[in-house]
Design a protein around this motif. Structure first.
Motif, PDB file in Angstrom:
ATOM      1  N   GLU A 144       9.294  -0.166  -5.354  1.00 35.69           N
ATOM      2  CA  GLU A 144       8.797  -1.531  -5.499  1.00 35.69           C
ATOM      3  C   GLU A 144       8.350  -1.716  -6.948  1.00 35.69           C
ATOM      4  O   GLU A 144       7.700  -0.839  -7.516  1.00 35.69           O
ATOM      5  N   LEU A 145       8.687  -2.868  -7.545  1.00 31.35           N
ATOM      6  CA  LEU A 145       8.410  -3.104  -8.959  1.00 31.35           C
ATOM      7  C   LEU A 145       7.372  -4.206  -9.152  1.00 31.35           C
ATOM      8  O   LEU A 145       7.249  -5.113  -8.334  1.00 31.35           O
ATOM      9  N   ARG A 146       6.655  -4.106 -10.264  1.00 30.63           N
ATOM     10  CA  ARG A 146       5.768  -5.153 -10.768  1.00 30.63           C
ATOM     11  C   ARG A 146       6.082  -5.370 -12.235  1.00 30.63           C
ATOM     12  O   ARG A 146       6.731  -4.517 -12.870  1.00 30.63           O
ATOM     13  N   ALA A 147       5.610  -6.506 -12.792  1.00 32.97           N
ATOM     14  CA  ALA A 147       5.930  -6.803 -14.189  1.00 32.97           C
ATOM     15  C   ALA A 147       4.794  -7.589 -14.835  1.00 32.97           C
ATOM     16  O   ALA A 147       4.000  -8.242 -14.156  1.00 32.97           O
ATOM     17  N   ASN A 148       4.730  -7.505 -16.165  1.00 27.42           N
ATOM     18  CA  ASN A 148       3.731  -8.223 -16.962  1.00 27.42           C
ATOM     19  C   ASN A 148       4.412  -8.983 -18.089  1.00 27.42           C
ATOM     20  O   ASN A 148       5.310  -8.457 -18.754  1.00 27.42           O
ATOM     21  N   TYR A 172       6.808  -2.112 -14.319  1.00 25.92           N
ATOM     22  CA  TYR A 172       6.083  -1.005 -13.688  1.00 25.92           C
ATOM     23  C   TYR A 172       6.720  -0.695 -12.334  1.00 25.92           C
ATOM     24  O   TYR A 172       7.169  -1.616 -11.627  1.00 25.92           O
ATOM     25  N   GLY A 173       6.752   0.579 -11.964  1.00 21.92           N
ATOM     26  CA  GLY A 173       7.340   0.984 -10.695  1.00 21.92           C
ATOM     27  C   GLY A 173       6.356   1.776  -9.856  1.00 21.92           C
ATOM     28  O   GLY A 173       5.599   2.605 -10.369  1.00 21.92           O
ATOM     29  N   ASP A 174       6.357   1.531  -8.556  1.00 26.02           N
ATOM     30  CA  ASP A 174       5.490   2.242  -7.621  1.00 26.02           C
ATOM     31  C   ASP A 174       6.114   3.599  -7.316  1.00 26.02           C
ATOM     32  O   ASP A 174       7.165   3.692  -6.678  1.00 26.02           O
ATOM     33  N   GLN A 175       5.463   4.660  -7.759  1.00 22.52           N
ATOM     34  CA  GLN A 175       6.030   6.005  -7.631  1.00 22.52           C
ATOM     35  C   GLN A 175       5.676   6.680  -6.314  1.00 22.52           C
ATOM     36  O   GLN A 175       5.901   7.886  -6.159  1.00 22.52           O
ATOM     37  N   CYS A 176       5.163   5.915  -5.361  1.00 23.46           N
ATOM     38  CA  CYS A 176       4.774   6.495  -4.065  1.00 23.46           C
ATOM     39  C   CYS A 176       5.776   6.197  -2.962  1.00 23.46           C
ATOM     40  O   CYS A 176       5.452   6.278  -1.777  1.00 23.46           O
ATOM     41  N   TRP A 177       7.020   5.859  -3.328  1.00 24.66           N
ATOM     42  CA  TRP A 177       8.070   5.625  -2.343  1.00 24.66           C
ATOM     43  C   TRP A 177       9.006   6.830  -2.281  1.00 24.66           C
ATOM     44  O   TRP A 177       9.247   7.490  -3.289  1.00 24.66           O
ATOM     45  N   ARG A 178       9.516   7.087  -1.082  1.00 25.76           N
ATOM     46  CA  ARG A 178      10.424   8.217  -0.873  1.00 25.76           C
ATOM     47  C   ARG A 178      11.618   7.795  -0.032  1.00 25.76           C
ATOM     48  O   ARG A 178      11.483   7.047   0.937  1.00 25.76           O
ATOM     49  N   ARG A 179      12.786   8.270  -0.414  1.00 27.68           N
ATOM     50  CA  ARG A 179      13.979   8.058   0.413  1.00 27.68           C
ATOM     51  C   ARG A 179      13.919   9.021   1.586  1.00 27.68           C
ATOM     52  O   ARG A 179      14.026  10.236   1.416  1.00 27.68           O
ATOM     53  N   VAL A 180      13.750   8.486   2.781  1.00 24.49           N
ATOM     54  CA  VAL A 180      13.567   9.337   3.949  1.00 24.49           C
ATOM     55  C   VAL A 180      14.852   9.485   4.761  1.00 24.49           C
ATOM     56  O   VAL A 180      15.025  10.456   5.497  1.00 24.49           O
ATOM     57  N   TYR A 181      15.771   8.515   4.607  1.00 20.47           N
ATOM     58  CA  TYR A 181      17.000   8.570   5.404  1.00 20.47           C
ATOM     59  C   TYR A 181      18.085   7.775   4.696  1.00 20.47           C
ATOM     60  O   TYR A 181      17.831   6.699   4.152  1.00 20.47           O
ATOM     61  N   ASN A 190      17.682  -3.984  -3.284  1.00 20.98           N
ATOM     62  CA  ASN A 190      16.498  -3.291  -2.777  1.00 20.98           C
ATOM     63  C   ASN A 190      15.594  -4.378  -2.200  1.00 20.98           C
ATOM     64  O   ASN A 190      15.060  -5.218  -2.943  1.00 20.98           O
ATOM     65  N   LEU A 191      15.398  -4.368  -0.876  1.00 16.06           N
ATOM     66  CA  LEU A 191      14.698  -5.440  -0.173  1.00 16.06           C
ATOM     67  C   LEU A 191      13.555  -4.884   0.659  1.00 16.06           C
ATOM     68  O   LEU A 191      13.664  -3.809   1.243  1.00 16.06           O
ATOM     69  N   LYS A 192      12.493  -5.639   0.741  1.00 13.43           N
ATOM     70  CA  LYS A 192      11.344  -5.281   1.570  1.00 13.43           C
ATOM     71  C   LYS A 192      11.626  -5.657   3.017  1.00 13.43           C
ATOM     72  O   LYS A 192      12.119  -6.752   3.308  1.00 13.43           O
ATOM     73  N   ALA A 193      11.299  -4.752   3.934  1.00 17.12           N
ATOM     74  CA  ALA A 193      11.382  -5.043   5.369  1.00 17.12           C
ATOM     75  C   ALA A 193      10.128  -5.807   5.779  1.00 17.12           C
ATOM     76  O   ALA A 193       9.039  -5.240   5.801  1.00 17.12           O
ATOM     77  N   ASN A 194      10.280  -7.095   6.087  1.00 18.31           N
ATOM     78  CA  ASN A 194       9.122  -7.904   6.477  1.00 18.31           C
ATOM     79  C   ASN A 194       8.748  -7.690   7.934  1.00 18.31           C
ATOM     80  O   ASN A 194       7.582  -7.817   8.311  1.00 18.31           O
ATOM     81  N   GLY A 195       9.711  -7.409   8.779  1.00 17.03           N
ATOM     82  CA  GLY A 195       9.469  -7.043  10.170  1.00 17.03           C
ATOM     83  C   GLY A 195      10.430  -5.943  10.553  1.00 17.03           C
ATOM     84  O   GLY A 195      11.576  -5.914  10.077  1.00 17.03           O
ATOM     85  N   ILE A 196       9.991  -5.012  11.377  1.00 17.26           N
ATOM     86  CA  ILE A 196      10.830  -3.860  11.735  1.00 17.26           C
ATOM     87  C   ILE A 196      10.818  -3.678  13.250  1.00 17.26           C
ATOM     88  O   ILE A 196       9.741  -3.623  13.871  1.00 17.26           O
TER      89      ILE A 196
END
Length: 522
Positions: free
Chosen positions: A182-186, A269-278, A312-318
């Motif tokens: 997930e990214l953020r920017a300034n 900026y990038g969130d470094q707490c994401w992992r490819r799990v599958y 790269n998309l956020k899952a809003n509901g799963i």
């Protein structure tokens, strides 16, 4: 203080780098109350300078304040700096009667500033011609700002000059994060910071990202306020070639206000707490990790993103149904996609909102609706892709649960309230029956009602889907509607539904026999 010299790398996922302080890694950091002030902006604890520093270093932020009737906590995703004042807003509130979303609900975008000002717009969801209201909220106690880091270092992953040329950082690292994080920017030169809702990478070289949840603002002497006139929302897409495209839409009647593009300097900026799990190929055959682990992580409450075809998309509901995971994505607008033209990431003149249903079998169903009338812009698409499933590795824990009768089966309301009061993020797991599986979603705002002591969460980013009878796949319903939840710690799941094309009210209902689990990231 984070120490960057002591690092380890997850060798299975080389983009995920953990850095450790003397106690814990960045991904284990708790929400920290970094600044508190009263309703006049008078400082009570912490430092507004530290809050500003955290925002400019890509931290996540939550805000909390109280009125005479309730205390509310919610994430904020865009920030405007005006001198020493920080203002931030969220669009994700619906009006309610205290326990349920109103039948003809108003959107209530909320703007909170560190000088103590809290203001709201209100415009109805019930018509295509809607006057907009503008009012100030009476805050009765302190306003608290909570932050949580997203990366090891304080510097941007990548910085670009206004012409898109490199200023500093690593494009290779940003490419990896754009695919799997997930990214953020300034915009440091203009005092604006924001979350990016989605990314698309073209030809493994051009990174584009959309930021969608903005309402027009005006400067005041010491802060910013929502515009008086014209009231408009704006959609933006940003690219590493320096290009920005902005599409602005009137709130009163959902018609185009302006559409333009320009060049901007940007820190990424990038969130470094994401992992490819599958990962699986287009036939749903595993190529990395385990589907069982993905299902386990989803059920434990972890946030999920999907990566396929450059998106790269956020899952809003799963949904989790037996051995199938289905992610619904709702925060995306269509790009022109005429790469290598510089206009490839730009919005269409008639902006089109994109909804997708992404299946762990490899099936992706895509629907595009014109923003101005929510008519389908083209026939829906069903394709098969190789898909990476990504999870936020921060710890999520079950704090509270009610069964189908509303009886508490885990935790206490007091524990839930204490967690929310301390700034925790909240996700919800909702189970009606075994045949429907589990549905997980995020709380867009969480409120404690002072009169009855109950906790209420609104979850608003859903559209109507249905399961096919022949296979374990979901499609969107033809007469699409938005369905929104207001969930009570008393076990009541109240739903509101409104058709998107006609804006006519469809139903208000209380979901029967529902088990609700509240999960937190503290």
């Amino acid at each position: 203080m984070l120490v960057n010299s002591n690092k380890r790398t997850d060798t299975a996922n080389p983009i995920v780098t953990f850095c450790f302080s003397y106690r814990s890694g960045v991904c284990d950091q708790r929400w920290t109350q970094v600044y508190t002030h009263d309703s006049t902006g008078y400082p009570l604890a912490g430092s507004v300078a530290e809050l500003q520093t955290h925002i400019l270093q890509g931290y996540m932020v939550q805000v909390q304040f109280s009125t005479a009737d309730w205390r509310i906590t919610f994430p904020v995703d865009d920030f405007t700096f005006r001198g020493r004042t920080i203002c931030s807003s969220s669009m994700w509130f619906f009006s309610d009667n205290g326990t349920q979303i109103d039948t003809d609900a108003d959107w209530l975008p909320t703007l909170v500033c560190s000088n103590g000002e809290v203001s709201r717009l209100n415009y109805t969801t019930a018509t295509w011609a809607r006057p907009v209201g503008n009012n100030d909220l009476q805050v009765t106690s302190e306003i608290k700002w909570y932050t949580k880091p997203t990366q090891c270092g304080s510097q941007p992953v990548y910085s670009q000059f206004v012409d898109g040329s490199k200023s500093s950082g690593s494009m290779d690292k940003l490419l990896r994060l754009a695919k799997w994080s997930e990214l953020r920017a300034n915009m440091r030169d203009r005092g604006f910071s924001f979350l990016l809702q989605n990314q698309k990478v073209y030809n493994n070289e051009l990174i584009t990202a959309q930021s969608l949840n903005h309402i027009s603002l005006r400067y005041t002497q010491n802060a910013v306020k929502f515009n008086m006139e014209p009231f408009y929302s704006w959609l933006s897409v940003w690219s590493t070639n320096g290009r920005r495209d902005v599409s602005r839409w009137f709130l009163e009647n959902t018609t185009l206000y302006t559409h333009n593009n320009d060049f901007v300097a940007l820190d990424w900026y990038g969130d470094q707490c994401w992992r490819r799990v599958y990962s699986a190929d287009s036939n749903g055959t595993a190529t990395h990790g385990s589907l069982d682990e993905l299902i386990q992580m989803v059920k434990l409450g972890h946030r999920v993103r999907v990566h396929f075809d450059g998106f790269n998309l956020k899952a809003n509901g799963i949904r989790v149904l037996r051995d199938q995971v289905v992610a619904q994505t709702t925060e995306e607008y269509s790009r022109r996609d005429n790469y290598p033209s510089y206009e490839a990431p730009f919005f269409n003149s008639r902006a089109r909102q994109v909804y997708r249903l992404v299946h762990s079998s490899g099936v992706v169903k895509t629907y595009k609706y014109f923003l101005d009338n929510f008519a389908l812009s083209e026939i829906d698409e069903s394709s098969k892709f190789a898909i990476d499933w990504l999870i936020d590795t921060r710890p999520w824990t079950k704090v509270y649960r009610t069964d189908a009768t509303g009886e508490v089966t885990f935790g206490t309301v007091r524990e839930l309230e204490e967690a929310v009061t301390a700034g925790a993020s909240v996700r919800l797991s909702i189970e009606q029956d075994e045949s429907a599986g589990q549905f997980l979603t995020e709380a867009d705002n969480v409120r404690t009602n002072f009169a009855n002591g109950e906790v209420y969460a609104q979850a608003l980013k859903h559209v109507s889907d249905q399961k096919l009878l022949s296979v374990d796949e979901y499609i969107l319903q033809s007469d699409i509607f938005r369905w929104s939840l207001m969930v009570s710690s008393g076990g009541v799941v109240a739903m509101n539904a409104r058709r998107l094309a006609s804006k006519s009210h469809l139903y208000d209902a209380v979901s029967p026999a529902t088990n609700v689990t509240w999960l937190i990231n503290a």
